[in-house]
Design a protein around this motif. Structure first.
Motif, PDB file in Angstrom:
ATOM      1  N   GLN A 119      34.146 100.918  13.348  1.00 53.19           N
ATOM      2  CA  GLN A 119      34.879  99.758  13.860  1.00 53.19           C
ATOM      3  C   GLN A 119      35.805  99.239  12.772  1.00 53.19           C
ATOM      4  O   GLN A 119      35.587  99.450  11.580  1.00 53.19           O
ATOM      5  CB  GLN A 119      33.916  98.640  14.274  1.00 53.19           C
ATOM      6  N   GLN A 120      36.843  98.529  13.192  1.00 52.74           N
ATOM      7  CA  GLN A 120      37.755  97.928  12.227  1.00 52.74           C
ATOM      8  C   GLN A 120      37.127  96.689  11.595  1.00 52.74           C
ATOM      9  O   GLN A 120      36.512  95.871  12.283  1.00 52.74           O
ATOM     10  CB  GLN A 120      39.053  97.514  12.909  1.00 52.74           C
ATOM     11  N   PHE A 121      37.273  96.565  10.279  1.00 58.82           N
ATOM     12  CA  PHE A 121      36.869  95.369   9.546  1.00 58.82           C
ATOM     13  C   PHE A 121      38.154  94.791   8.962  1.00 58.82           C
ATOM     14  O   PHE A 121      38.727  95.354   8.036  1.00 58.82           O
ATOM     15  CB  PHE A 121      35.839  95.709   8.473  1.00 58.82           C
ATOM     16  N   ILE A 122      38.586  93.678   9.527  1.00 61.93           N
ATOM     17  CA  ILE A 122      39.918  93.131   9.252  1.00 61.93           C
ATOM     18  C   ILE A 122      39.811  91.945   8.306  1.00 61.93           C
ATOM     19  O   ILE A 122      39.080  90.979   8.574  1.00 61.93           O
ATOM     20  CB  ILE A 122      40.591  92.691  10.561  1.00 61.93           C
ATOM     21  N   VAL A 123      40.544  91.995   7.193  1.00 64.33           N
ATOM     22  CA  VAL A 123      40.577  90.877   6.252  1.00 64.33           C
ATOM     23  C   VAL A 123      41.578  89.837   6.743  1.00 64.33           C
ATOM     24  O   VAL A 123      42.731  90.138   7.020  1.00 64.33           O
ATOM     25  CB  VAL A 123      40.945  91.355   4.838  1.00 64.33           C
ATOM     26  N   ASP A 124      41.104  88.618   6.859  1.00 69.05           N
ATOM     27  CA  ASP A 124      41.902  87.489   7.332  1.00 69.05           C
ATOM     28  C   ASP A 124      42.006  86.478   6.189  1.00 69.05           C
ATOM     29  O   ASP A 124      41.062  85.724   5.922  1.00 69.05           O
ATOM     30  CB  ASP A 124      41.221  86.869   8.550  1.00 69.05           C
ATOM     31  N   ASN A 125      43.137  86.477   5.472  1.00 73.00           N
ATOM     32  CA  ASN A 125      43.326  85.558   4.352  1.00 73.00           C
ATOM     33  C   ASN A 125      43.647  84.155   4.860  1.00 73.00           C
ATOM     34  O   ASN A 125      44.618  83.962   5.577  1.00 73.00           O
ATOM     35  CB  ASN A 125      44.458  86.040   3.444  1.00 73.00           C
ATOM     36  N   ARG A 126      42.814  83.189   4.477  1.00 74.26           N
ATOM     37  CA  ARG A 126      43.010  81.796   4.881  1.00 74.26           C
ATOM     38  C   ARG A 126      42.926  80.894   3.646  1.00 74.26           C
ATOM     39  O   ARG A 126      41.936  80.213   3.416  1.00 74.26           O
ATOM     40  CB  ARG A 126      41.958  81.383   5.915  1.00 74.26           C
ATOM     41  N   PRO A 127      43.958  80.944   2.794  1.00 75.84           N
ATOM     42  CA  PRO A 127      43.894  80.204   1.530  1.00 75.84           C
ATOM     43  C   PRO A 127      44.100  78.705   1.703  1.00 75.84           C
ATOM     44  O   PRO A 127      44.601  78.237   2.725  1.00 75.84           O
ATOM     45  CB  PRO A 127      45.046  80.818   0.727  1.00 75.84           C
ATOM     46  N   GLY A 128      43.704  77.978   0.656  1.00 76.94           N
ATOM     47  CA  GLY A 128      43.950  76.549   0.627  1.00 76.94           C
ATOM     48  C   GLY A 128      42.756  75.750   0.178  1.00 76.94           C
ATOM     49  O   GLY A 128      41.605  76.119   0.472  1.00 76.94           O
ATOM     50  N   ALA A 129      43.028  74.689  -0.592  1.00 82.05           N
ATOM     51  CA  ALA A 129      42.004  73.729  -1.017  1.00 82.05           C
ATOM     52  C   ALA A 129      40.822  74.410  -1.679  1.00 82.05           C
ATOM     53  O   ALA A 129      39.676  74.181  -1.340  1.00 82.05           O
ATOM     54  CB  ALA A 129      41.543  72.874   0.166  1.00 82.05           C
ATOM     55  N   SER A 130      41.128  75.264  -2.664  1.00 82.89           N
ATOM     56  CA  SER A 130      40.077  75.889  -3.470  1.00 82.89           C
ATOM     57  C   SER A 130      39.109  76.723  -2.650  1.00 82.89           C
ATOM     58  O   SER A 130      37.950  76.856  -2.994  1.00 82.89           O
ATOM     59  CB  SER A 130      39.292  74.805  -4.198  1.00 82.89           C
ATOM     60  N   GLY A 131      39.592  77.288  -1.581  1.00 84.77           N
ATOM     61  CA  GLY A 131      38.748  78.135  -0.750  1.00 84.77           C
ATOM     62  C   GLY A 131      38.065  77.406   0.384  1.00 84.77           C
ATOM     63  O   GLY A 131      37.442  78.035   1.250  1.00 84.77           O
ATOM     64  N   SER A 132      38.198  76.078   0.433  1.00 83.75           N
ATOM     65  CA  SER A 132      37.458  75.323   1.448  1.00 83.75           C
ATOM     66  C   SER A 132      38.072  75.412   2.837  1.00 83.75           C
ATOM     67  O   SER A 132      37.369  75.258   3.839  1.00 83.75           O
ATOM     68  CB  SER A 132      37.337  73.852   1.029  1.00 83.75           C
ATOM     69  N   MET A 133      39.390  75.681   2.933  1.00 86.18           N
ATOM     70  CA  MET A 133      40.009  75.780   4.258  1.00 86.18           C
ATOM     71  C   MET A 133      39.499  77.007   5.011  1.00 86.18           C
ATOM     72  O   MET A 133      39.151  76.931   6.192  1.00 86.18           O
ATOM     73  CB  MET A 133      41.529  75.812   4.126  1.00 86.18           C
ATOM     74  N   GLY A 134      39.443  78.137   4.321  1.00 88.88           N
ATOM     75  CA  GLY A 134      38.897  79.341   4.949  1.00 88.88           C
ATOM     76  C   GLY A 134      37.428  79.199   5.260  1.00 88.88           C
ATOM     77  O   GLY A 134      36.939  79.667   6.300  1.00 88.88           O
ATOM     78  N   ALA A 135      36.691  78.535   4.364  1.00 90.90           N
ATOM     79  CA  ALA A 135      35.261  78.326   4.597  1.00 90.90           C
ATOM     80  C   ALA A 135      35.028  77.461   5.825  1.00 90.90           C
ATOM     81  O   ALA A 135      34.085  77.687   6.590  1.00 90.90           O
ATOM     82  CB  ALA A 135      34.623  77.692   3.364  1.00 90.90           C
ATOM     83  N   ALA A 136      35.903  76.476   6.033  1.00 90.49           N
ATOM     84  CA  ALA A 136      35.770  75.616   7.210  1.00 90.49           C
ATOM     85  C   ALA A 136      35.974  76.412   8.499  1.00 90.49           C
ATOM     86  O   ALA A 136      35.271  76.203   9.494  1.00 90.49           O
ATOM     87  CB  ALA A 136      36.779  74.470   7.135  1.00 90.49           C
ATOM     88  N   ILE A 137      36.921  77.350   8.471  1.00 94.28           N
ATOM     89  CA  ILE A 137      37.161  78.193   9.649  1.00 94.28           C
ATOM     90  C   ILE A 137      35.933  79.041   9.946  1.00 94.28           C
ATOM     91  O   ILE A 137      35.503  79.178  11.099  1.00 94.28           O
ATOM     92  CB  ILE A 137      38.396  79.075   9.428  1.00 94.28           C
ATOM     93  N   ALA A 138      35.347  79.595   8.889  1.00 90.03           N
ATOM     94  CA  ALA A 138      34.141  80.421   9.069  1.00 90.03           C
ATOM     95  C   ALA A 138      32.974  79.583   9.583  1.00 90.03           C
ATOM     96  O   ALA A 138      32.211  80.028  10.452  1.00 90.03           O
ATOM     97  CB  ALA A 138      33.769  81.091   7.750  1.00 90.03           C
TER      98      ALA A 138
END
Length: 326
Positions: A63-82
């Motif tokens: 299966q495809q494993f797709i990297v989704d870069n969501r930068p911002g606020a020291s990594g907290s923006m991407g963490a919030a999405i997760a």
């Protein structure tokens, strides 16, 4: 009698099946593409690690494993999405050490770092390096302390940003050692390294992976590493623990999390697949050579304990020194 025995046998069989370890049961995962959220821009250290893992899992699991870069606020923006993603095993989060600092540094996080994200694996750790321009007078960390005490305000140091692990590490070292140096925050490792190479800042602190190439090229001199022992990437450079700070250790780290509530069989299967990937000789070599990483490959429970400890340790430094994000 026969019916009674059959009933008892059926009950026993059901109990035996229920007792089987989750990893021994067939798990229909992944059945579609999987997303790896990286809360930083392409490049850096977390992004290439996630891409390497994704490529290996794509080959082994189909299966495809797709990297989704969501930068911002020291990594907290991407963490919030997760944290807000469906807990179905199709979203995973790759983090850096800022993940343990953000809960204290950023007062309005839209998620709870411990409650809303489930630990999967502490992938590995690496010391940071403290470096100076080759033309500067510092030959050891002891020289830094002497000059800082003799000429207050004369010693500056760069980090990748206010509240970064490098900033907090040298803040703690100053508290312990009773001296003061001036912090110069940068917007990432690139600008900091440029100024260090130009001699525009007296010292710089960053990951071994970021700074070692310039040390080996002769333009920067490493005067200390922040682990409790010397780094294999810089074996001739003494640790801070050898230079007046016994037992001191501050490590960069990389980890994997999921939205809270991912089914245990899926999480266990993903964990097992990660272990296989990270044990591949080419992957181990790449992480060791490019990141200076010591692989840990922890259990989820071990990562949870590590995270709580790091939040408490660095949160104390942030609060005591009233540090805020840029």
């Amino acid at each position: 009698m026969i019916r009674s025995i059959s009933l008892r046998a059926a009950v026993a069989l059901a109990a035996a099946l229920a007792a089987l370890p989750a990893c021994a049961q067939k798990v229909d995962w992944p059945a579609r593409p999987v997303r790896f959220i990286v809360p930083f821009p392409p490049g850096g250290t977390t992004d290439p690690m996630a891409r390497m893992v994704g490529a290996k899992l794509n080959a082994s699991l189909g299966q495809q494993f797709i990297v989704d870069n969501r930068p911002g606020a020291s990594g907290s923006m991407g963490a919030a999405i997760a944290a807000k993603a469906a807990p179905d095993g199709y979203t995973w989060l790759f983090v850096f050490d800022t993940h343990a600092v953000n809960p204290t540094l950023i007062t309005n996080l839209p998620f709870d770092t411990v409650r809303d994200l489930a630990p999967v694996m502490l992938v590995g750790t690496a010391p940071m390096a403290i470096v100076t321009h080759a033309g500067k007078p510092y030959k050891s960390f002891g020289d830094v302390i002497k000059i800082a005490q003799a000429k207050p305000g004369s010693v500056t140091y760069g980090s990748i940003g206010s509240g970064s692990l490098g900033h907090l590490t040298l803040t703690l070292v100053q508290q312990t050692g009773g001296f003061k140096i001036v912090h110069v925050p940068y917007k990432g490792g690139g600008p900091m390294t440029v100024d260090a190479l130009g001699g525009n800042v007296e010292l710089a602190i960053g990951t071994v992976a970021l700074l070692t190439p310039h040390v080996k090229g002769g333009k920067l001199r490493a005067i200390a590493v922040t682990g409790d022992r010397r780094s294999t990437a810089l074996p001739d450079v003494p640790a801070l623990s050898e230079q007046g700070f016994p037992g001191f250790s501050a490590l960069a780290w990389w980890g994997v999390f999921s939205p809270a509530g991912v089914p245990k069989p899926v999480l266990e299967k993903f964990h097992a697949e990660l272990v296989k990937v990270f044990k591949l000789p080419d992957v181990r070599h790449q992480l060791s050579e490019t990141l200076g990483m010591d692989l840990v490959l922890s259990t989820p429970d071990a990562l949870q304990k590590f995270l709580v400890s790091e939040i408490a340790r660095w949160g104390k430094v942030v609060r005591e020194n009233r540090i805020r994000a840029d």
